[in-house]
Motif scaffolding. Structure first.
Motif, mmCIF file in Angstrom:
data_model
loop_
_atom_site.group_PDB
_atom_site.id
_atom_site.type_symbol
_atom_site.label_atom_id
_atom_site.label_comp_id
_atom_site.label_asym_id
_atom_site.label_seq_id
_atom_site.Cartn_x
_atom_site.Cartn_y
_atom_site.Cartn_z
ATOM 1 N N GLU A 250 -9.448 6.523 8.373
ATOM 2 C CA GLU A 250 -10.089 7.412 7.413
ATOM 3 C C GLU A 250 -9.060 7.825 6.365
ATOM 4 O OE1 GLU A 250 -12.883 11.420 7.470
ATOM 5 O OE2 GLU A 250 -11.907 10.756 9.299
ATOM 6 N N GLU B 53 -1.858 11.434 -0.857
ATOM 7 C CA GLU B 53 -2.940 10.940 -0.015
ATOM 8 C C GLU B 53 -2.543 11.059 1.459
ATOM 9 O OE1 GLU B 53 -5.885 7.800 -1.860
ATOM 10 O OE2 GLU B 53 -3.906 6.928 -1.505
ATOM 11 N N TYR C 43 -2.633 17.952 9.293
ATOM 12 C CA TYR C 43 -2.722 16.612 9.880
ATOM 13 C C TYR C 43 -1.858 16.463 11.114
ATOM 14 C CZ TYR C 43 -5.064 15.660 5.526
ATOM 15 O OH TYR C 43 -5.951 15.715 4.480
ATOM 16 N N PHE D 92 -8.216 10.312 3.310
ATOM 17 C CA PHE D 92 -8.637 11.632 2.864
ATOM 18 C C PHE D 92 -8.400 11.871 1.382
ATOM 19 C CE2 PHE D 92 -7.817 12.069 7.413
ATOM 20 C CZ PHE D 92 -9.067 12.505 7.813
#
Length: 159
Positions: free
Chosen positions: A86, A93, A157, A88
């Motif tokens: 995935e 990034e 994250y 984001f």
């Protein structure tokens, strides 16, 4: 298959020289998934310097190179399955890649499922190692170099 260019260990089915090999030689991986696959291949091939170089620079000095080398050398790598990735977006990034890695060692056969986090800095993707604490408070500048607060960048994250 050309014996001089074996199948890449990452599970793509492609020759190493046309898959992860160029990344091991210094070409930037074009995505977090490519980087994750190349890191698995690096464990298979014993490329500890590559594993260190593709971890977020702020975490590299805290990595246990000897343990990484020992795990790489003492394991028979059985395969990699990428379950999904995935992207984001944002600046910088961020991405996550979910995968299962399998190996055999002196204690038996193992399977490890992980959702790894990655950040792109200056056109290169880096692994955010959750086992290496970043020395940054929530309101400190992010160690990835984005000039954003840690809480607004990589912190989310790593949890």
């Amino acid at each position: 298959m050309n014996p001089l260019d074996p199948v890449c260990p990452c599970g793509s089915g492609n020759p190493l020289g046309h898959c992860c090999g160029p990344y091991h030689a210094g070409t930037a991986a074009p995505s977090a998934e490519h980087l994750m696959r190349s890191r698995y291949s690096a464990y298979v091939l014993g490329l500890v310097d590559y594993l260190v170089a593709t971890t977020l620079p702020a975490q590299q000095s805290a990595l246990d190179r000897a343990a990484m080398a020992a795990w790489s050398a003492q394991s028979t790598w059985l395969g990699l399955e990428v379950e999904g990735s995935e992207l984001f977006g944002g600046q910088p990034e961020h991405a996550q890649v979910c995968f299962v890695a399998r190996w055999h060692d002196a204690q038996g056969e193992h399977s490890h499922r992980e959702r790894s986090a990655f950040v792109q800095v200056d056109g290169r993707w880096y692994f955010l190692d959750p086992t290496v604490p970043l020395k940054a408070g929530r309101n400190d500048p992010c160690p990835c170099g984005s000039r954003q607060k840690f809480k607004k960048c990589c912190a989310g994250y790593l949890s």
